[in-house]
Design an enzyme around this catalytic site. Sequence first.
Site, short mmCIF file in Angstrom:
data_model
loop_
_atom_site.label_atom_id
_atom_site.label_comp_id
_atom_site.label_asym_id
_atom_site.label_seq_id
_atom_site.Cartn_x
_atom_site.Cartn_y
_atom_site.Cartn_z
N ASP A 122 -8.27 9.78 3.68
CA ASP A 122 -6.96 9.63 4.33
C ASP A 122 -5.87 9.92 3.31
O ASP A 122 -6.15 10.35 2.19
CB ASP A 122 -6.81 8.25 4.96
CG ASP A 122 -6.79 7.12 3.94
OD1 ASP A 122 -7.29 7.34 2.82
OD2 ASP A 122 -6.29 6.03 4.26
N ASP A 142 -3.86 8.37 1.25
CA ASP A 142 -3.87 7.82 -0.10
C ASP A 142 -5.28 7.65 -0.64
O ASP A 142 -5.49 7.02 -1.68
CB ASP A 142 -3.11 6.51 -0.17
CG ASP A 142 -3.77 5.38 0.61
OD1 ASP A 142 -4.55 5.67 1.54
OD2 ASP A 142 -3.51 4.20 0.30
N ASP A 180 -7.89 5.88 0.20
CA ASP A 180 -8.54 4.58 0.05
C ASP A 180 -9.62 4.37 1.10
O ASP A 180 -10.24 3.31 1.15
CB ASP A 180 -7.53 3.43 0.05
CG ASP A 180 -6.87 3.19 1.40
OD1 ASP A 180 -7.00 4.05 2.30
OD2 ASP A 180 -6.21 2.15 1.56
N SER A 194 -0.57 5.29 3.60
CA SER A 194 -1.99 5.47 3.87
C SER A 194 -2.26 6.52 4.94
O SER A 194 -1.94 7.68 4.77
CB SER A 194 -2.61 4.11 4.22
OG SER A 194 -4.01 4.15 4.20
#
Length: 449
Positions: free
Chosen positions: A240, A242, A244, A101
């Site tokens: 960010d 990834d 999400d 992440s």
Amino acid sequence: MGKYFGTDGVRGEANVELTPELAFKLGRFGGYVLSQHEPDRPRVFVARDTRISGELLESALVAGLLSVGIEVYKLGVLATPGVSYLVRTEQASAGVMISASHNPALDNGIKFFGGDGFKLADEQEAEIEALLDAKEDDLPRPSAQGLGMVVDYPEGLRKYEKFLVSTGSDLEGMKIAIDAANGAASYSARQVFLDLNADITVIGEEPDGLNINDGVGSTHPEQLQNLVKGSDFVIGLAFDGDSDRLIAVDENGEIVDGDKIMYIIGKYLSEKGRLSKNTIVTTVMSNLGFHKALDRENINKKITAVGDRYVVEEMRRSGYNLGGEQSGHVIIMDYNTTGDGQLTAIQLTKVMKETGKTLSELANEVTIYPQKLVNIYVKNDMKNKAMEVPMIAQIIEKMEAEMAGNGRILVRPSGTEPLLRVMAEAPSTEEVNYYVDTIAKVVKTEIGI
């Protein structure tokens, strides 16, 4: 949380803590557990972000899955919510995302999704952990036609992009700056917003395996703020690694965080009669100004512990369709089952387009109270018992009485370290400093180390 699985899967420094050997075992044991709950050969979707360790861990994980007969669909680089979406809509058995992440490039993680697009059930994670801790690997070792096969599935990315576009409005005439964090959004955000007819400029779109989240993205929005400030961009969007989560920047270069984003989208849905039970689910870290704004609009709120996992659990349990965190995780359950930065950005720009208001006009309906958070090292056996210490309980009660409802104090233990976190919000910075410093002094005296 278990021994290996945290609130967001298994994480650690790649090739040091999260090794290829561990990734292989997670694939093998995870695949076996899935196969025990499936009548047919399980089909698992696997994706990764742009970290240099992604292909290393993917190869090991996939080998483990294949060793127990799992059919693996490799999605390549894709946002975490893209995996969740595809698993659910393509009726896969499960999905696995390889990402850490918003963490730096040296870290990585492995997160499983069930066939419903939600995080794998705790019971299944416990089964995997039991196999990881077993002295011997006694699982079956199929051969020939019993082995799994790999299918490269790059079209999954385009299906996810088309889904995102289908949820939005035509953005013709809107000039938008995007920060893709040199992460997964580098492969999708440009195409998605071009398909929505926006006029876009993208930064953080040149991943090299090492620069993910490095001075860019939702945790480092300064470059995006400088780009937007003094220009004719109507909004900046920072994802960010990834993708999400989303942090937005208004036309003046000011940050619009998850609290304000939830308020804007929540108010819009409420006015349309589409906010389930007229309620937004958020965590204890959401700003008091956010709560006061919801009260003014007669929107209900449900408060959970810190972590999007707990937000999603409450949304599922009670049937709510909007929730999230100050950090930019926003879950819009009408569309997807996890935080989705690009989806959130599309809904935010839709509100701007349909209302004709600037982002600053929408965001400034929430007056954010100054907030201060300090971490205090305490005796580990006392961090969960701080409120049982008379002097600590008394000083907090005294400070709350002084606030008279126009402020907030939150004292909570760290889940992983011998720390007590003391947070306060109040109308002025001076008041915030006074409240936090006064409480911190007592905590250090009573249980500090």
